[in-house]
Design a protein around this motif. Sequence first.
Motif, PDB file in Angstrom:
ATOM      1  N   GLY A 164     -26.879  44.575  32.592  1.00 43.59           N
ATOM      2  CA  GLY A 164     -25.855  44.126  33.544  1.00 43.59           C
ATOM      3  C   GLY A 164     -24.455  44.538  33.134  1.00 43.59           C
ATOM      4  O   GLY A 164     -24.180  44.895  31.984  1.00 43.59           O
ATOM      5  N   ASN A 165     -23.549  44.468  34.078  1.00 39.92           N
ATOM      6  CA  ASN A 165     -22.151  44.802  33.861  1.00 39.92           C
ATOM      7  C   ASN A 165     -21.455  43.634  33.157  1.00 39.92           C
ATOM      8  O   ASN A 165     -21.173  42.613  33.775  1.00 39.92           O
ATOM      9  CB  ASN A 165     -21.476  45.097  35.204  1.00 39.92           C
ATOM     10  CG  ASN A 165     -20.006  45.405  35.070  1.00 39.92           C
ATOM     11  OD1 ASN A 165     -19.436  45.341  33.994  1.00 39.92           O
ATOM     12  ND2 ASN A 165     -19.389  45.732  36.188  1.00 39.92           N
ATOM     13  N   LYS A 166     -21.160  43.790  31.889  1.00 38.86           N
ATOM     14  CA  LYS A 166     -20.555  42.717  31.092  1.00 38.86           C
ATOM     15  C   LYS A 166     -19.112  42.427  31.508  1.00 38.86           C
ATOM     16  O   LYS A 166     -18.538  41.425  31.085  1.00 38.86           O
ATOM     17  CB  LYS A 166     -20.593  43.058  29.605  1.00 38.86           C
ATOM     18  CG  LYS A 166     -21.994  43.214  29.051  1.00 38.86           C
ATOM     19  CD  LYS A 166     -22.733  41.920  29.104  1.00 38.86           C
ATOM     20  CE  LYS A 166     -24.087  42.109  28.463  1.00 38.86           C
ATOM     21  NZ  LYS A 166     -24.852  40.931  28.385  1.00 38.86           N
ATOM     22  N   LEU A 167     -18.530  43.259  32.345  1.00 44.61           N
ATOM     23  CA  LEU A 167     -17.182  42.992  32.832  1.00 44.61           C
ATOM     24  C   LEU A 167     -17.176  42.020  34.005  1.00 44.61           C
ATOM     25  O   LEU A 167     -16.137  41.477  34.356  1.00 44.61           O
ATOM     26  CB  LEU A 167     -16.489  44.302  33.232  1.00 44.61           C
ATOM     27  CG  LEU A 167     -16.288  45.302  32.095  1.00 44.61           C
ATOM     28  CD1 LEU A 167     -15.660  46.577  32.630  1.00 44.61           C
ATOM     29  CD2 LEU A 167     -15.444  44.696  30.981  1.00 44.61           C
ATOM     30  N   ASP A 168     -18.343  41.784  34.584  1.00 46.24           N
ATOM     31  CA  ASP A 168     -18.453  40.878  35.723  1.00 46.24           C
ATOM     32  C   ASP A 168     -18.592  39.447  35.192  1.00 46.24           C
ATOM     33  O   ASP A 168     -19.591  39.110  34.553  1.00 46.24           O
ATOM     34  CB  ASP A 168     -19.663  41.252  36.571  1.00 46.24           C
ATOM     35  CG  ASP A 168     -19.760  40.469  37.865  1.00 46.24           C
ATOM     36  OD1 ASP A 168     -19.302  39.300  37.899  1.00 46.24           O
ATOM     37  OD2 ASP A 168     -20.312  41.008  38.836  1.00 46.24           O
ATOM     38  N   PRO A 169     -17.599  38.583  35.446  1.00 45.10           N
ATOM     39  CA  PRO A 169     -17.674  37.221  34.898  1.00 45.10           C
ATOM     40  C   PRO A 169     -18.846  36.422  35.434  1.00 45.10           C
ATOM     41  O   PRO A 169     -19.332  35.512  34.755  1.00 45.10           O
ATOM     42  CB  PRO A 169     -16.328  36.596  35.303  1.00 45.10           C
ATOM     43  CG  PRO A 169     -15.826  37.436  36.423  1.00 45.10           C
ATOM     44  CD  PRO A 169     -16.387  38.819  36.222  1.00 45.10           C
ATOM     45  N   ARG A 170     -19.341  36.742  36.625  1.00 49.84           N
ATOM     46  CA  ARG A 170     -20.505  36.027  37.161  1.00 49.84           C
ATOM     47  C   ARG A 170     -21.733  36.305  36.307  1.00 49.84           C
ATOM     48  O   ARG A 170     -22.503  35.390  36.000  1.00 49.84           O
ATOM     49  CB  ARG A 170     -20.768  36.441  38.611  1.00 49.84           C
ATOM     50  CG  ARG A 170     -19.644  36.066  39.564  1.00 49.84           C
ATOM     51  CD  ARG A 170     -19.830  36.702  40.902  1.00 49.84           C
ATOM     52  NE  ARG A 170     -19.878  38.162  40.731  1.00 49.84           N
ATOM     53  CZ  ARG A 170     -20.055  39.030  41.717  1.00 49.84           C
ATOM     54  NH1 ARG A 170     -20.221  38.616  42.949  1.00 49.84           N
ATOM     55  NH2 ARG A 170     -20.072  40.319  41.483  1.00 49.84           N
TER      56      ARG A 170
END
Length: 152
Positions: free
Chosen positions: A63-69
Motif C-alpha cells: 500500500g501507499n504509505k503516504l496515504d493516512p487512511r
Amino acid sequence: MFRGHSNRSLDPKGRLMLPPEYREEVLRLVPEGRLMLTNNFDGAITGYPMPAWEAVEASFQAGNKLDPRIRDIERFYISGAMEVALDKQGRILIPPYLRSFAGLDKDLVLAGVGEKFEIWNQAKFEERRRQVGLRFDADLAALAESGVTLRL
C-alpha cells in the motif's frame, strides 16, 4: 475454508475450544497450529491461519504509505494482532486485550468466513445477523446497481 457458525463457551482462563473441522483446517494449513488473532472493524476478533495472515500483511506492505487512511487502517489492524497456537486439546488462548475489545464473556459464536473465522460475543452476533436480515434485499439491490454480482 472456514464455514458455518457455532455457539461456543470461553473457559475461565480465556481459552476457546475450536470445533474439530476448524482444528483440522488450521492443522492442514499450519501443522504447528499457529494462528493470528486481531481486532476487526465490526467489534469482533478475526482469526487467520498464518499463510492467510501473511497475505494480509503483504497487502499492507504494497500500500501507499503516504496515504493516512492506509496508515490508520494498518495501525488498527496490525497493532491489534496477537499470535496464538492450538494447544493439545485444540484450544486457543484469546489474549485479554482482544477479549475486552470484542466484549467476550462466557457465551460466544465462532463464525467461518472463508479463509478466516470470526469470534463474536453471542448477543452482538445475533443482533448483527438480525440487522443484516432486515436490510438484505436492499443491500443486494444496491450492490447490483454498483456492478457487484454475488452468487447466492
